[in-house]
Design a protein around this motif. Structure first.
Motif, PDB file in Angstrom:
ATOM      1  N   VAL A  85       0.819  -1.206   0.000  1.00  0.00           N
ATOM      2  CA  VAL A  85       0.000   0.000   0.000  1.00  0.00           C
ATOM      3  C   VAL A  85       0.858   1.263   0.000  1.00  0.00           C
ATOM      4  CG1 VAL A  85      -1.477   1.337   1.563  1.00  0.00           C
ATOM      5  CG2 VAL A  85      -2.130  -0.962   0.922  1.00  0.00           C
ATOM      6  N   ALA A  86       2.080   1.152   0.473  1.00  0.00           N
ATOM      7  CA  ALA A  86       2.962   2.327   0.518  1.00  0.00           C
ATOM      8  C   ALA A  86       3.178   2.932  -0.862  1.00  0.00           C
ATOM      9  CB  ALA A  86       4.305   1.941   1.137  1.00  0.00           C
ATOM     10  N   GLY A  87       3.012   2.157  -1.915  1.00  0.00           N
ATOM     11  CA  GLY A  87       3.158   2.684  -3.264  1.00  0.00           C
ATOM     12  C   GLY A  87       1.929   3.407  -3.781  1.00  0.00           C
ATOM     13  N   LEU A  88       0.846   3.399  -2.998  1.00  0.00           N
ATOM     14  CA  LEU A  88      -0.414   3.977  -3.446  1.00  0.00           C
ATOM     15  C   LEU A  88      -0.743   5.309  -2.794  1.00  0.00           C
ATOM     16  CD1 LEU A  88      -2.563   0.727  -3.331  1.00  0.00           C
ATOM     17  CD2 LEU A  88      -1.355   1.676  -5.300  1.00  0.00           C
ATOM     18  N   VAL A  89      -0.155   5.579  -1.642  1.00  0.00           N
ATOM     19  CA  VAL A  89      -0.418   6.818  -0.912  1.00  0.00           C
ATOM     20  C   VAL A  89       0.795   7.098  -0.032  1.00  0.00           C
ATOM     21  CG1 VAL A  89      -1.568   5.667   1.038  1.00  0.00           C
ATOM     22  CG2 VAL A  89      -2.148   8.034   0.474  1.00  0.00           C
ATOM     23  N   THR A  90       1.123   8.367   0.176  1.00  0.00           N
ATOM     24  CA  THR A  90       2.356   8.706   0.884  1.00  0.00           C
ATOM     25  C   THR A  90       2.196   8.773   2.397  1.00  0.00           C
ATOM     26  OG1 THR A  90       1.890  11.050   0.534  1.00  0.00           O
ATOM     27  CG2 THR A  90       3.319   9.969  -1.076  1.00  0.00           C
ATOM     28  N   ASP A  91       1.052   9.196   2.879  1.00  0.00           N
ATOM     29  CA  ASP A  91       0.855   9.376   4.310  1.00  0.00           C
ATOM     30  C   ASP A  91       0.795   8.023   5.020  1.00  0.00           C
ATOM     31  OD1 ASP A  91      -0.008  11.289   6.599  1.00  0.00           O
ATOM     32  OD2 ASP A  91      -1.565   9.736   6.591  1.00  0.00           O
ATOM     33  N   THR A  92       1.592   7.857   6.074  1.00  0.00           N
ATOM     34  CA  THR A  92       1.663   6.557   6.747  1.00  0.00           C
ATOM     35  C   THR A  92       0.357   6.200   7.448  1.00  0.00           C
ATOM     36  OG1 THR A  92       2.673   7.626   8.674  1.00  0.00           O
ATOM     37  CG2 THR A  92       4.163   6.647   7.041  1.00  0.00           C
ATOM     38  N   ALA A  93      -0.351   7.203   7.964  1.00  0.00           N
ATOM     39  CA  ALA A  93      -1.640   6.914   8.593  1.00  0.00           C
ATOM     40  C   ALA A  93      -2.634   6.401   7.551  1.00  0.00           C
ATOM     41  CB  ALA A  93      -2.179   8.163   9.280  1.00  0.00           C
ATOM     42  N   ARG A  94      -2.603   7.010   6.376  1.00  0.00           N
ATOM     43  CA  ARG A  94      -3.469   6.537   5.302  1.00  0.00           C
ATOM     44  C   ARG A  94      -3.097   5.122   4.889  1.00  0.00           C
ATOM     45  NH1 ARG A  94      -8.113   9.494   4.855  1.00  0.00           N
ATOM     46  NH2 ARG A  94      -7.696  11.706   4.448  1.00  0.00           N
ATOM     47  N   GLN A  95      -1.801   4.834   4.848  1.00  0.00           N
ATOM     48  CA  GLN A  95      -1.368   3.490   4.486  1.00  0.00           C
ATOM     49  C   GLN A  95      -1.954   2.456   5.432  1.00  0.00           C
ATOM     50  OE1 GLN A  95       2.924   3.596   4.396  1.00  0.00           O
ATOM     51  NE2 GLN A  95       2.973   5.182   2.803  1.00  0.00           N
ATOM     52  N   ALA A  96      -1.908   2.758   6.722  1.00  0.00           N
ATOM     53  CA  ALA A  96      -2.475   1.834   7.698  1.00  0.00           C
ATOM     54  C   ALA A  96      -3.984   1.708   7.520  1.00  0.00           C
ATOM     55  CB  ALA A  96      -2.148   2.318   9.107  1.00  0.00           C
ATOM     56  N   GLN A  97      -4.609   2.817   7.220  1.00  0.00           N
ATOM     57  CA  GLN A  97      -6.048   2.812   7.011  1.00  0.00           C
ATOM     58  C   GLN A  97      -6.422   1.964   5.800  1.00  0.00           C
ATOM     59  OE1 GLN A  97      -6.683   6.999   6.643  1.00  0.00           O
ATOM     60  NE2 GLN A  97      -6.685   7.376   8.848  1.00  0.00           N
ATOM     61  N   LEU A  98      -5.684   2.169   4.715  1.00  0.00           N
ATOM     62  CA  LEU A  98      -5.981   1.434   3.491  1.00  0.00           C
ATOM     63  C   LEU A  98      -5.757  -0.060   3.663  1.00  0.00           C
ATOM     64  CD1 LEU A  98      -4.373   3.852   0.873  1.00  0.00           C
ATOM     65  CD2 LEU A  98      -6.777   3.573   1.430  1.00  0.00           C
ATOM     66  N   ALA A  99      -4.726  -0.423   4.388  1.00  0.00           N
ATOM     67  CA  ALA A  99      -4.448  -1.848   4.604  1.00  0.00           C
ATOM     68  C   ALA A  99      -5.568  -2.510   5.388  1.00  0.00           C
ATOM     69  CB  ALA A  99      -3.119  -2.017   5.325  1.00  0.00           C
ATOM     70  N   ARG A 100      -6.173  -1.801   6.321  1.00  0.00           N
ATOM     71  CA  ARG A 100      -7.265  -2.394   7.101  1.00  0.00           C
ATOM     72  C   ARG A 100      -8.469  -2.724   6.225  1.00  0.00           C
ATOM     73  NH1 ARG A 100      -5.383   1.177  11.168  1.00  0.00           N
ATOM     74  NH2 ARG A 100      -6.843   2.837  10.573  1.00  0.00           N
ATOM     75  N   TRP A 101      -8.788  -1.850   5.275  1.00  0.00           N
ATOM     76  CA  TRP A 101      -9.902  -2.168   4.383  1.00  0.00           C
ATOM     77  C   TRP A 101      -9.625  -3.427   3.576  1.00  0.00           C
ATOM     78  CZ3 TRP A 101     -11.165   3.444   2.566  1.00  0.00           C
ATOM     79  CH2 TRP A 101     -12.234   3.938   3.334  1.00  0.00           C
ATOM     80  N   GLY A 102      -8.369  -3.597   3.159  1.00  0.00           N
ATOM     81  CA  GLY A 102      -8.025  -4.808   2.418  1.00  0.00           C
ATOM     82  C   GLY A 102      -8.269  -6.055   3.236  1.00  0.00           C
ATOM     83  N   GLN A 103      -7.932  -5.987   4.535  1.00  0.00           N
ATOM     84  CA  GLN A 103      -8.142  -7.135   5.404  1.00  0.00           C
ATOM     85  C   GLN A 103      -9.618  -7.441   5.598  1.00  0.00           C
ATOM     86  OE1 GLN A 103      -5.686  -9.224   7.215  1.00  0.00           O
ATOM     87  NE2 GLN A 103      -4.665  -8.422   5.387  1.00  0.00           N
ATOM     88  N   LEU A 104     -10.450  -6.423   5.482  1.00  0.00           N
ATOM     89  CA  LEU A 104     -11.881  -6.597   5.704  1.00  0.00           C
ATOM     90  C   LEU A 104     -12.645  -6.995   4.438  1.00  0.00           C
ATOM     91  CD1 LEU A 104     -12.546  -3.490   7.990  1.00  0.00           C
ATOM     92  CD2 LEU A 104     -12.533  -5.893   8.690  1.00  0.00           C
TER      93      LEU A 104
END
Length: 317
Positions: A200-219
């Motif tokens: 996900v780090a390649g899709l958005v620069t903000d680390t908080a957003r990266q964590a947020q985006l990864a959670r949706w993938g898990q769900l």
């Protein structure tokens, strides 16, 4: 699950592939005090492949998220537009924690047809469509199917044929083995959280957003994600976009691929080639934003969209 083995990392296609298995974001706050008006009684059973939240008032705007993202990916966008537009925020079934549909056969075709039916039943007069990634592809496909149903389109980092990024001569038949491989691998199960966060780090620069985006993938439901990927990679709209009658703003990202030798000019050339048959379009490339342009280059995203929509306020008929 080594999805990167399917596509070289420097391609735009990789961002869309990663997005399909890795998105997640904690919803940002959207004002619920805004006046909400629904023009017709919604019947959720008529569109089992998505749900809709309506916020604001004014000209209708349909907001469609990308792979594995629920409608909350548009929270900041809704907050920006809800005083001018009646925002119909779509969440696709099976993405980001929403309940998956019972049947994923012809998934995106069903989504397309159900969205067009929703526009008719809600009596939405040529709604603006804002779509990211899969959502952008869906906006194009809807307009191809019913050229007079929609208003202006804002397409955020998406293409008419995502499988042909590196090889413009690629056909749907030639793309099917790759698409089938991705479908099978994705459907096997969820990616490990650490790997998902790294991708996900390649899709958005903000680390908080990266964590947020990864959670949706898990769900997200793996079978739904796999089928959506297959459907996108085996649907070629490059010739069909000639049927689209409304103006289209295409916003593209390239900065994430600079380390692999891509340039703004070379990436824009890919967009221009794929959108060549589209009658009324303008392509703009962000200088620094990655795939989630509404997160990565927010001010630029709103400046581009505001100017475009302002120019097309009366272009409803």
């Amino acid at each position: 699950m080594n999805l990167l083995a399917c596509i070289r990392p420097l391609s735009f296609c990789t961002a869309l592939l990663l997005a399909s298995t890795s998105f997640a974001a904690t919803p940002a706050a959207v004002s619920e005090t805004a006046s909400t008006s629904i023009l017709g009684a919604d019947v959720p059973a008529a569109h089992p492949n998505f749900t809709v939240r309506v916020v604001g008032k004014g000209r209708p705007m349909l907001l469609i998220p990308g792979l594995t993202c629920p409608g909350a990916v548009w929270d900041e966008t809704v907050a920006h537009y809800q005083k001018q537009y009646q925002c119909h925020v779509v969440s696709l079934a099976g993405f980001g924690g929403t309940t998956a549909a019972a049947n994923t056969n012809q998934l995106l075709l069903n989504v397309r047809d159900q969205l067009l039916a929703y526009i008719k039943t809600q009596k939405l007069d040529k709604p603006v469509v804002v779509g990211h990634s899969l959502g952008g592809f869906m906006g194009l496909w809807m307009s191809v199917a019913e050229p007079t149903a929609l208003g202006p389109l804002v397409i955020v980092d998406s293409l008419p044929f995502m499988a042909a990024v590196q090889n413009p001569a690629l056909t749907v038949e030639a793309a099917k083995p790759m698409a089938e491989s991705m479908r099978q691998q994705t459907s096997k199960g969820k990616m490990a959280p650490a790997m998902q966060r790294q991708m996900v780090a390649g899709l958005v620069t903000d680390t908080a957003r990266q964590a947020q985006l990864a959670r949706w993938g898990q769900l997200s439901d793996p079978a739904t994600v796999g089928q959506a990927m297959y459907d996108m990679y085996t649907t070629d709209l490059r010739q069909d976009v000639a049927r689209i009658q409304q103006p289209v703003l295409v916003l593209g990202a390239w900065a994430a691929y600079q380390q692999y030798g891509s340039t703004k000019e070379s990436t824009k050339a890919v967009f221009e080639q794929q959108y060549a048959k589209l009658p009324q379009h303008r392509i703009e490339m962000s200088e620094a934003g990655r795939h989630f342009l509404m997160y990565d280059d927010t001010n630029w995203f709103f400046a581009q969209a505001d100017a475009f929509l302002g120019q097309n306020k009366v272009a409803k008929k």
